[in-house]
Design a protein around this motif. Structure first.
Motif, PDB file in Angstrom:
ATOM      1  N   THR A  17       0.837  -1.204   0.000  1.00 19.72           N
ATOM      2  CA  THR A  17       0.000   0.000   0.000  1.00 19.72           C
ATOM      3  C   THR A  17       0.868   1.249   0.000  1.00 19.72           C
ATOM      4  OG1 THR A  17      -1.793  -1.161   1.112  1.00 19.72           O
ATOM      5  CG2 THR A  17      -1.807   1.243   1.256  1.00 19.72           C
ATOM      6  N   CYS A  58      -3.504  -7.471  -2.513  1.00 19.94           N
ATOM      7  CA  CYS A  58      -3.541  -6.113  -1.993  1.00 19.94           C
ATOM      8  C   CYS A  58      -3.729  -5.100  -3.123  1.00 19.94           C
ATOM      9  CB  CYS A  58      -2.267  -5.799  -1.210  1.00 19.94           C
ATOM     10  SG  CYS A  58      -2.219  -4.123  -0.549  1.00 19.94           S
ATOM     11  N   SER A  60      -5.094  -5.529  -5.988  1.00 16.48           N
ATOM     12  CA  SER A  60      -6.480  -5.643  -6.471  1.00 16.48           C
ATOM     13  C   SER A  60      -7.460  -4.971  -5.523  1.00 16.48           C
ATOM     14  CB  SER A  60      -6.868  -7.113  -6.643  1.00 16.48           C
ATOM     15  OG  SER A  60      -6.100  -7.710  -7.637  1.00 16.48           O
ATOM     16  N   MET A  61      -7.235  -5.163  -4.223  1.00 17.22           N
ATOM     17  CA  MET A  61      -8.146  -4.569  -3.236  1.00 17.22           C
ATOM     18  C   MET A  61      -8.053  -3.051  -3.199  1.00 17.22           C
ATOM     19  SD  MET A  61      -8.132  -7.098   0.050  1.00 17.22           S
ATOM     20  CE  MET A  61      -9.357  -6.073   0.861  1.00 17.22           C
ATOM     21  N   LEU A  62      -6.914  -2.496  -3.573  1.00 20.07           N
ATOM     22  CA  LEU A  62      -6.743  -1.043  -3.548  1.00 20.07           C
ATOM     23  C   LEU A  62      -7.453  -0.340  -4.708  1.00 20.07           C
ATOM     24  CD1 LEU A  62      -2.988  -0.801  -2.524  1.00 20.07           C
ATOM     25  CD2 LEU A  62      -4.953  -0.022  -1.168  1.00 20.07           C
ATOM     26  N   GLU A  63      -7.836  -1.074  -5.741  1.00 20.56           N
ATOM     27  CA  GLU A  63      -8.418  -0.464  -6.931  1.00 20.56           C
ATOM     28  C   GLU A  63      -9.741   0.259  -6.700  1.00 20.56           C
ATOM     29  OE1 GLU A  63      -8.408  -3.401 -10.023  1.00 20.56           O
ATOM     30  OE2 GLU A  63      -6.215  -3.389 -10.149  1.00 20.56           O
ATOM     31  N   PRO A  64     -10.710  -0.324  -5.995  1.00 20.25           N
ATOM     32  CA  PRO A  64     -11.976   0.406  -5.803  1.00 20.25           C
ATOM     33  C   PRO A  64     -11.767   1.680  -4.973  1.00 20.25           C
ATOM     34  CG  PRO A  64     -12.195  -1.890  -5.120  1.00 20.25           C
ATOM     35  CD  PRO A  64     -10.747  -1.645  -5.394  1.00 20.25           C
ATOM     36  N   ASP A  66     -13.081   2.706  -2.254  1.00 21.15           N
ATOM     37  CA  ASP A  66     -12.954   2.484  -0.808  1.00 21.15           C
ATOM     38  C   ASP A  66     -11.902   1.429  -0.475  1.00 21.15           C
ATOM     39  OD1 ASP A  66     -14.337   0.303  -1.807  1.00 21.15           O
ATOM     40  OD2 ASP A  66     -15.749   0.210  -0.127  1.00 21.15           O
ATOM     41  N   GLY A  67     -11.043   1.119  -1.435  1.00 22.12           N
ATOM     42  CA  GLY A  67     -10.061   0.057  -1.260  1.00 22.12           C
ATOM     43  C   GLY A  67      -9.075   0.296  -0.132  1.00 22.12           C
ATOM     44  N   VAL A  71      -8.414  -2.186   2.991  1.00 19.75           N
ATOM     45  CA  VAL A  71      -7.098  -2.764   3.250  1.00 19.75           C
ATOM     46  C   VAL A  71      -6.643  -2.438   4.666  1.00 19.75           C
ATOM     47  CG1 VAL A  71      -4.644  -2.545   2.662  1.00 19.75           C
ATOM     48  CG2 VAL A  71      -6.331  -2.931   0.853  1.00 19.75           C
TER      49      VAL A  71
END
Length: 137
Positions: A17, A58, A60-64, A66-67, A71
């Motif tokens: 991140t 991680c 992938s999760m940061l893309e939206p 509210d990612g 995270v």
């Protein structure tokens, strides 16, 4: 049901991140993450493929939109208070690895410190230690 992280994956999430905070993961940051994984006892015996998968997860999760919140929430759940300070220190190491701190990195360090409930005095001490480690002549 929200996914859960193990300790090592949570630490990887923090470093990835931080690395991604300035729009891309640089070579200096990747080398720092690799050096940290190779040298810290908390990563001893951990499957490297699992850590690579955690890093990809991680990203992938940061893309939206509210990612980042998602995270950091997962990281906080996965780490004990003592390891939250370790996570903050690792974020500082990654931020300092390229020799410059951008506004995005400083803001993210503040967010990480707040989310992980790092005492401001402790955060300052960690930051000072990292500055000393990365000082040049």
């Amino acid at each position: 049901m929200a996914p859960t992280l193990n300790t090592q994956s949570a630490l990887i999430f923090v470093m990835v991140t931080m690395s991604a905070s300035d729009s891309g993961i640089g070579d200096d940051e990747l080398r720092t993450i690799g050096r940290i994984v190779e040298s810290l006892p908390v990563f001893k015996g951990v499957d490297r493929d699992a850590l690579v998968a955690a890093a990809q997860n991680c990203v992938s999760m940061l893309e939206p939109e509210d990612g980042l919140d998602a995270v950091l929430g997962l990281v906080k759940q996965a780490l004990s208070p003592a390891l939250r300070e370790t996570a903050y220190a690792l974020a500082c190491e990654v931020a300092a690895s390229d020799g410059k701190l951008e506004q995005e990195e400083l803001r993210l360090l503040e967010l990480i410190g707040d989310e992980l409930e790092i005492d401001r005095l402790h955060a300052s001490a960690i930051e000072r230690c990292v500055r000393a480690r990365h000082a040049t002549v």
